[in-house]
Design a protein around this motif. Structure first.
Motif, PDB file in Angstrom:
ATOM      1  N   VAL A 217     -10.594 -54.408 -25.771  1.00  0.00           N
ATOM      2  CA  VAL A 217     -10.085 -54.894 -24.500  1.00  0.00           C
ATOM      3  C   VAL A 217      -8.803 -53.652 -24.239  1.00  0.00           C
ATOM      4  N   MET A 218      -8.833 -53.106 -22.967  1.00  0.00           N
ATOM      5  CA  MET A 218      -7.633 -51.904 -22.794  1.00  0.00           C
ATOM      6  C   MET A 218      -6.545 -52.819 -21.987  1.00  0.00           C
ATOM      7  N   GLY A 219      -5.642 -52.190 -22.109  1.00  0.00           N
ATOM      8  CA  GLY A 219      -4.397 -52.372 -21.119  1.00  0.00           C
ATOM      9  C   GLY A 219      -4.011 -51.495 -20.109  1.00  0.00           C
ATOM     10  N   VAL A 224      -5.498 -49.738 -26.435  1.00  0.00           N
ATOM     11  CA  VAL A 224      -6.172 -50.934 -26.844  1.00  0.00           C
ATOM     12  C   VAL A 224      -5.192 -52.030 -27.165  1.00  0.00           C
ATOM     13  N   SER A 227      -9.465 -57.233 -28.871  1.00  0.00           N
ATOM     14  CA  SER A 227     -10.794 -57.306 -28.772  1.00  0.00           C
ATOM     15  C   SER A 227     -11.087 -58.742 -28.446  1.00  0.00           C
ATOM     16  N   ALA A 250     -15.435 -58.210 -22.020  1.00  0.00           N
ATOM     17  CA  ALA A 250     -14.180 -57.327 -22.490  1.00  0.00           C
ATOM     18  C   ALA A 250     -13.978 -56.606 -21.210  1.00  0.00           C
ATOM     19  N   LYS A 251     -14.851 -55.917 -20.546  1.00  0.00           N
ATOM     20  CA  LYS A 251     -14.438 -55.002 -19.384  1.00  0.00           C
ATOM     21  C   LYS A 251     -13.600 -55.867 -18.266  1.00  0.00           C
ATOM     22  N   SER A 254     -10.251 -56.563 -19.501  1.00  0.00           N
ATOM     23  CA  SER A 254      -9.305 -55.322 -19.329  1.00  0.00           C
ATOM     24  C   SER A 254      -9.103 -55.035 -17.892  1.00  0.00           C
ATOM     25  N   SER A 255     -10.008 -55.182 -16.846  1.00  0.00           N
ATOM     26  CA  SER A 255      -9.594 -55.311 -15.404  1.00  0.00           C
ATOM     27  C   SER A 255      -8.641 -56.182 -15.042  1.00  0.00           C
ATOM     28  N   LEU A 257      -6.149 -57.349 -16.882  1.00  0.00           N
ATOM     29  CA  LEU A 257      -4.850 -56.851 -17.281  1.00  0.00           C
ATOM     30  C   LEU A 257      -4.476 -55.714 -16.695  1.00  0.00           C
ATOM     31  N   SER A 258      -5.289 -54.868 -16.326  1.00  0.00           N
ATOM     32  CA  SER A 258      -5.092 -53.582 -15.611  1.00  0.00           C
ATOM     33  C   SER A 258      -4.901 -53.340 -14.298  1.00  0.00           C
ATOM     34  N   ASN A 262      -9.332 -50.777 -14.614  1.00  0.00           N
ATOM     35  CA  ASN A 262     -10.433 -50.567 -15.395  1.00  0.00           C
ATOM     36  C   ASN A 262     -11.766 -50.964 -14.964  1.00  0.00           C
TER      37      ASN A 262
END
Length: 264
Positions: A217-219, A224, A227, A250-251, A254-255, A257-258, A262
Motif C-alpha cells: 500500500v502506497m502513501g 510504502v 501492506s 491495496a490499490k 492507496s488511492s 490515502l493518496s 494512486n
C-alpha cells in the motif's frame, strides 16, 4: 439597498487556476520517473505555455514542485512530502482500511490484515476474521520483520531501487522463513513476477501449512506505508484467485490515502 442574491452553487464553483495547479501536481505524480518539460505539462493540462509557466513558478515558490535547471524538467517538490506526512498524521489508518479488509474477507472467506510499516517492522493495526472453520489467529499489534514472507516480498518489491538494495544488503532476510534459504537471484526473479502481477505470495515458507498473499500500500508521496495481507490454510491453487483481489484492495486503499493520486 437591494442585496444581490447568489445562486446556491456560487461557492461550489472551481477556480480555474487552482484546478489547473491541481492537475499539474497529479500529472507530475503519475509521471514521476519521466520528468516532463513545460510543453509536456501544458499539453496534458490543456493550457498555454505562458499560463503553465506562471503556475509552475508559483508552485515552486512553495516547494510543491522543483525544476532541474539543465534539463528544464519538472518533478514534485519536498513541500508535498511535508504536507503528505501531516495528512497521514491526522488519519486513523485502521479506520481507513477496515471497510476494505471487511469486503476482502467477505469475498474470500479468509482472514485479512493490514500491516503498517514502521522502521524494520510491520505492525498489524487492523484485521478482519474469515468465515473458515480453521483460521490463523494473529492479534492486533503483532509485529513481523519487514522482510518476512509474502508481505516482506510485496513491500521490498515496491521500494525504490536505492532503498531496496539497502534492504537486500543486510545479513538476515526472512522472505523464505529461515535466512539461510534466501537466494538473491531467486528473489529477483520472484520480484519481477510480483511487479507484473501486483501481489506476492508465501506458500508455507514462513510457517508450514499456512499460505499468504500480500500487496503493498502506497502513501501520498509514493512511499510504502504497509501492506494488505490475506492469510489462511487455504489451498495453494486459490492463490491465483485471491492474488488479484488482494492487489485490487491495496490499490483502493492507496488511492484513499493518496487522495486519488494512486488511482488506476
Amino acid at each position: 439597498m437591494k442585496k444581490k442574491e447568489l445562486s446556491s452553487d456560487s461557492y461550489a464553483q472551481m477556480v480555474p487556476a487552482v484546478e489547473q495547479a491541481c492537475k499539474i501536481l497529479i500529472f507530475l505524480a503519475k509521471e514521476s520517473g519521466a520528468r516532463p518539460r513545460l510543453t509536456d505539462i501544458c499539453k496534458e493540462v490543456g493550457i498555454h505555455n505562458s499560463k503553465g509557466y506562471s503556475i509552475l513558478n508559483t508552485l515552486m515558490r512553495f516547494g510543491l514542485i522543483q525544476k532541474e535547471t539543465l534539463s528544464k524538467t519538472y518533478s514534485l517538490g519536498p513541500g508535498l512530502a511535508y504536507l503528505g506526512s501531516k495528512a497521514m498524521e491526522g488519519m486513523d489508518l485502521g479506520a481507513v482500511v477496515e471497510p476494505f479488509l471487511k469486503a476482502l474477507s467477505n469475498e474470500t472467506g479468509e482472514t485479512s490484515l493490514f500491516g503498517m510499516l514502521s522502521g524494520e517492522q510491520v505492525f498489524i493495526i487492523s484485521k478482519q476474521e474469515g468465515s473458515q472453520p480453521i483460521g490463523v489467529n494473529i492479534a492486533l499489534g503483532h509485529r513481523f520483520h519487514m522482510t518476512a514472507g509474502a508481505h516482506g516480498k510485496a513491500i521490498v518489491s515496491a521500494l525504490g531501487p536505492k532503498q531496496r538494495e539497502e534492504v537486500l544488503s543486510r545479513k538476515k532476510l526472512y522472505f523464505y522463513g529461515d535466512p539461510l534459504r534466501f537466494q538473491k537471484r531467486r528473489f529477483e526473479r520472484e520480484m519481477r513476477e510480483i511487479k507484473k502481477r501486483g501481489f506476492a505470495e508465501d506458500r508455507g515458507d514462513l510457517q508450514h501449512g499456512i499460505n499468504a498473499v500480500s500487496s503493498a500500500v502506497m502513501g501520498p508521496s509514493g512511499n510504502v506505508v504497509g501492506s494488505v495481507i490475506l492469510i489462511g490454510t487455504f489451498p495453494e491453487k486459490e492463490i491465483a484467485r485471491f492474488g488479484p483481489l488482494v492487489a485490487h484492495t491495496a490499490k483502493k486503499i492507496s488511492s484513499q490515502l493518496s487522495f486519488g493520486l494512486n488511482a488506476s
